[in-house]
Design an enzyme around this catalytic site. Structure first.
Site, PDB file in Angstrom:
ATOM      1  N   GLU A 114       2.081   6.184   4.286  1.00 16.24           N
ATOM      2  CA  GLU A 114       2.492   6.483   2.902  1.00 16.24           C
ATOM      3  C   GLU A 114       2.108   5.269   2.088  1.00 16.24           C
ATOM      4  OE1 GLU A 114       4.144   5.790  -0.101  1.00 16.24           O
ATOM      5  OE2 GLU A 114       6.164   5.922   0.731  1.00 16.24           O
TER       6      GLU A 114
ATOM      7  N   GLY B 201       3.332   1.205   2.945  1.00 19.09           N
ATOM      8  CA  GLY B 201       2.844  -0.049   2.378  1.00 19.09           C
ATOM      9  C   GLY B 201       1.625   0.174   1.528  1.00 19.09           C
TER      10      GLY B 201
ATOM     11  N   CYS C  90       7.446   3.134  -4.887  1.00 17.64           N
ATOM     12  CA  CYS C  90       6.171   3.868  -4.792  1.00 17.64           C
ATOM     13  C   CYS C  90       6.209   5.118  -5.674  1.00 17.64           C
ATOM     14  CB  CYS C  90       5.863   4.210  -3.351  1.00 17.64           C
ATOM     15  SG  CYS C  90       7.253   4.828  -2.466  1.00 17.64           S
TER      16      CYS C  90
END
Ligand code: NAP
Length: 525
Positions: A265, A241, A302
């Site tokens: 992460e 997140g 991401c």
């Protein structure tokens, strides 16, 4: 199947608290049916205690039993059928096809971990046999292997409501290692979380495992997550997140009487370096591919490439024009939730207001729900090097092209980079040879280095590394994708002078599990 809106604690539903919240359809802004009960502190404690009780037996089931459990979880998720796809799509705004693909990835990684556990060699068994006659001192019998850490708390992200959520990679790897899991549901997709929890619960029951092997606590404030991290039974945290969330949980875990590892992460800007010959030879192809990579899934990955370094050549202007033109053809699309859309607009405003940064390409504007519009910015390498504020992630469909970087400026930019999940190089063989020093700097900056391809799309396989130095993650030694992720939830235990009957099967003389082991320094099966 009807949603209950309750927490799922050790095989039972529970709704002790009065605080409720609802999922929201980001395509319409409307609240979805079902009130979800935020877990109380007592409920979180109950889930953590049940996980601790389950650990004493779950850790010692056979590899075959653990593999069968993981495969049953996968089967139960598939058995949820369209109910899961429809709810997940309504809560996330992601199209049904994307949800089906992500479901395939989720069950695929559960099955991959099942295969790994069944094969068994991941425990890294090492045996140094005794040498009673050694001079001047006898050598003792020393054996070691990886053993599970204990109950794990898992926090999923909003952008992968299946593959990085309740039954995502963190849960799959923790269960595979022999650790019970207490998952904190993401408030953006609570119905999806509940459906997945019931599937895991059914697998626990079918496989005759202790009920505390898995629990789900829901919540729309930081309370339930904080209680979970602080509970003494929890021995590690898996998180995907935001930087703010990951670092807050990291701090909370380190302030416990017994600090625990937090594998967070938190995303990155994923720099891309386009080298001179590649830019000249493949300009339009790279421009098209870059646009697709930046805007795929409304940029909510991401691994989205947010910084692109370009050499000082006439091709740079033509490349910028080509990318800007591609961006203008991108439709606006619904983002995951209002908060992410707002954070994206805040990030875009920051770039718009930044000195000597120019908006050169904009996609179509959206007019329904929480939509995100593609934006392309440019700046010069001098501006970039003067202030590294541009390295901060803007989560959404935007990217910054940095023009005119000489060889020396590229090296300087690479040296100044913080930690990222990926770095990418586009280059011909000659380019790459001429920039080997750049590659060696970049190796210490990211978990994955890519040549001539885009970073979005993370293969789930044995060799994958989805991690990287801080601030991409809180622990650069690991990965949250791929089978190596199992190592986060295990620790080495050494058995010295143990009789055969007391040793775990993986360390017994006759190798009953037929696994690969290091015996007196030599790998043997
Ligand atoms: P998030 O806000 O960090 O939330 C992730 C999970 O952590 C949720 O369950 C959240 O629940 C919990 N949480 C967050 N902060 C917490 C805190 N201080 N204490 C306890 N629990 C906390 O992530 P998100 O909702 O998925 O996305 C928000 C932002 O994160 C995005 O705009 C983007 O910048 C980034 N992001 C990064 C990645 C990545 O792959 N690294 C993926 C998605 C998003 P509560 O809110 O209920 O506490």
């Amino acid at each position: 199947m009807t949603l209950t809106g309750k927490n799922f604690i050790a095989g039972e539903t529970s709704a002790a608290g009065s605080r409720t919240f609802r999922g929201v359809n980001p395509a319409t802004g409307e609240k979805l049916p079902t009130d979800f009960h935020a877990a109380t502190e007592a409920e979180v404690n109950r889930a953590a205690r049940a996980a601790a009780e389950a650990f004493s037996s779950y850790r010692d089931i056979t590899p075959q039993e653990r593999a069968a459990f993981l495969r049953t979880v996968a089967d139960e998720i598939m058995a949820l059928g369209d109910t899961l796809v429809e709810r997940c799509s309504a809560e996330s705004g992601l199209p049904a096809g994307r949800i089906q693909g992500e479901r395939g990835r989720t069950v695929g990684q559960l099955r991959l971990f099942a295969d790994l556990v069944e094969e068994g060699s991941w425990v890294d068994a090492r045996i140094d046999r005794a040498q009673p006659d050694r001079e001047p001192l006898p050598k003792p019998d020393v054996r070691s292997m990886l053993r599970p850490l204990g109950p794990v708390g898992v926090f999923g992200a909003s952008n992968f409501p299946l593959a990085f959520s309740v039954a995502g990679g963190d849960t799959a790897s923790a269960l595979a290692a022999g650790c019970p899991v207490v998952a904190k549901g993401h408030p953006s997709h609570p119905g999806t979380c509940e459906l997945i929890a019931t599937a895991i619960g059914r697998a626990v029951e079918k496989c005759g495992l202790p009920a505390g092997t898995f629990s789900l606590v829901q919540g729309d404030s930081h309370d339930s997550g904080t209680w979970l991290v602080e509970h003494p039974a929890i021995q590690a945290i898996g998180f995907t997140g935001s930087y703010g969330g990951g670092t807050a949980l990291f701090r909370a875990a380190n302030q416990r009487e017994q600090p625990i590892p937090v594998y967070a992460e938190m995303g990155s800007t994923n720099p891309v370096f386009i080298l001179p010959n590649a830019l000249r030879e493949r300009r339009d192809e790279i421009a098209k591919g870059l646009t697709q990579s930046v805007t795929l899934g409304v940029g909510q990955f991401c691994t989205n490439p947010g910084l692109v370094f370009l050499p000082p050549s006439g091709d740079t202007d033509a490349f910028t024009e080509a990318v800007a033109s591609e961006f203008k053809g991108v439709d606006a699309a619904v983002m995951l939730n209002e908060r992410i859309r707002d954070a994206y607009e805040t990030g875009v405003s920051r770039l718009r207001g930044a000195e000597r940064v120019e908006l050169v390409g904009e996609g179509a504007e959206g007019n329904v729900g929480y939509t995100g519009r593609a934006r392309l910015f440019t700046t010069s390498i001098e501006r970039y090097l003067a202030n590294t504020d541009l390295e901060e992630e803007v989560f959404g469909p935007s990217s910054v092209l940095i023009g005119g970087a000489s060889r020396e400026q590229l090296l300087e930019s690479a040296r100044r980079l913080g930690g990222h999940l990926t770095v990418t190089l586009f280059g011909t063989p000659e380019d790459l040879e001429a920039h080997s020093d750049l590659v060696s700097i970049l190796e210490s900056k990211a978990g994955r280095l890519i040549v001539n391809n885009f970073p979005t799309g993370v293969e789930v396989c044995h060799a994958m590394v989805h991690g990287g130095p801080y601030p991409a993650t809180t622990d650069s030694r690991t990965t949250s994708v791929g089978t190596r992720a199992i190592l986060r939830f295990a620790r080495p235990v050494c058995y010295q002078g143990f009789p055969e009957s007391l040793l775990p099967p993986a360390l017994r003389d006759d190798n009953p599990l037929s696994i690969l082991r290091m015996v007196d320094g030599e790998y043997l099966r």
